[in-house]
Design a protein around this motif. Structure first.
Motif, PDB file in Angstrom:
ATOM      1  N   VAL A   1     -29.666  36.306  30.631  1.00 31.00           N
ATOM      2  CA  VAL A   1     -28.973  35.864  31.523  1.00 31.00           C
ATOM      3  C   VAL A   1     -28.440  36.872  32.315  1.00 31.00           C
ATOM      4  O   VAL A   1     -27.848  37.906  31.849  1.00 31.00           O
ATOM      5  CB  VAL A   1     -27.633  35.087  30.855  1.00 31.00           C
ATOM      6  CG1 VAL A   1     -26.548  34.597  31.980  1.00 31.00           C
ATOM      7  CG2 VAL A   1     -28.143  33.883  30.054  1.00 31.00           C
TER       8      VAL A   1
ATOM      9  N   SER B   1     -28.989  26.960  31.866  1.00 30.16           N
ATOM     10  CA  SER B   1     -30.107  27.329  31.024  1.00 30.16           C
ATOM     11  C   SER B   1     -30.657  26.221  30.446  1.00 30.16           C
ATOM     12  O   SER B   1     -29.784  25.459  29.725  1.00 30.16           O
ATOM     13  CB  SER B   1     -29.757  28.350  30.128  1.00 30.16           C
ATOM     14  OG  SER B   1     -29.321  29.511  30.649  1.00 30.16           O
TER      15      SER B   1
ATOM     16  N   SER C   1     -23.980  29.437  31.734  1.00 28.28           N
ATOM     17  CA  SER C   1     -24.472  30.644  31.211  1.00 28.28           C
ATOM     18  C   SER C   1     -23.858  31.989  31.273  1.00 28.28           C
ATOM     19  O   SER C   1     -23.306  32.049  32.327  1.00 28.28           O
ATOM     20  CB  SER C   1     -26.201  30.578  31.764  1.00 28.28           C
ATOM     21  OG  SER C   1     -26.722  29.694  31.293  1.00 28.28           O
TER      22      SER C   1
END
Lengths: 114, 112
Positions: free
Chosen positions: A112, A19, A80
């Protein structure tokens, strides 16, 4: 006039991937930058910071990069996890100037997906 | 656990009726802050105390006042709340200048 800008209101990534959350600032006097994470119904929680004398700071899965010439910083989360789903706020201050004041961006909501 | 506690979590008041929000901390931090956050907006600093030294932001409405009777407690008083004052109010503390701030969970204020 927004001095700290987070231009992406939201970001969605797959579990295990990276991310990248971005933040831009306009005030060249800012010399200390922070990222906060906020879950619903809770206050922001300090995550990681970086001083303007550095260009990178790492803490576990979280790394913050600072590009002073571009007045840009980014937060990388690798890998993530679903528990990272939250709103992430970028903030900046003039620490050397003795300021106690943080200027926040509007936040980026990270999702996520498992 | 040392923390920043805000009471109440939810507050409903009537238009024009004074309201007080409270914040306490067990961190023994020198600096206490009050922020206002409206939906999808950045937290906006209203004022802060460095010890007993009060610092008001230039654009904080006169309607908003604050008290810090001791190190542990800080209050936000809204003298005559308007509909535009409905927001989340966040209290934060920091040890000193340039240190990360620690936030409470906020008080969501609604105005009827």
């Amino acid at each position: 006039d927004q001095q700290v800008k987070q231009n992406s209101p939201s970001l969605s990534v797959q579990e295990g991937r990276i991310s990248i959350l971005n933040c831009d600032y306009t005030n060249s006097m800012f010399d200390y930058f922070l990222w906060y994470k906020k879950y619903p119904a809770e206050g922001p929680t300090f995550l990681i910071s970086i001083s303007s004398i550095k260009d990178k700071n790492e803490d576990g899965r979280f790394t913050v990069f600072l590009n002073k010439s571009a007045k840009h910083l980014s937060l990388h989360i690798v890998p993530s996890q679903p528990g990272d789903s939250a709103v992430y706020f970028c903030a900046a201050t003039e620490a050397q100037g003795g300021s106690e004041k943080l200027v926040f961006g509007k936040g980026t909501k990270l999702t996520v997906n498992p | 656990d040392a923390m920043v506690i805000q009471n109440p979590r939810y507050q409903v008041t009537q238009f024009g009726k004074p309201v007080t929000l409270s914040c306490s901390q067990t961190l023994n931090h020198n600096v206490m802050y009050w922020y206002q956050q409206k939906s999808s907006q950045a937290p906006k600093l209203l004022f802060h105390y460095y010890d007993k030294d009060f610092n008001n932001e230039a654009d904080t409405p006169d309607n908003f006042q604050s008290r810090r009777p001791n190190t542990s407690f800080c209050f936000l008083d809204i003298r005559s709340p308007g509909l535009g004052d409905a927001a989340m109010y966040l209290c934060a503390t920091s040890r000193s200048r340039g240190q990360p701030q620690h936030f409470g969970d906020g008080t969501r204020l609604s105005i009827l």
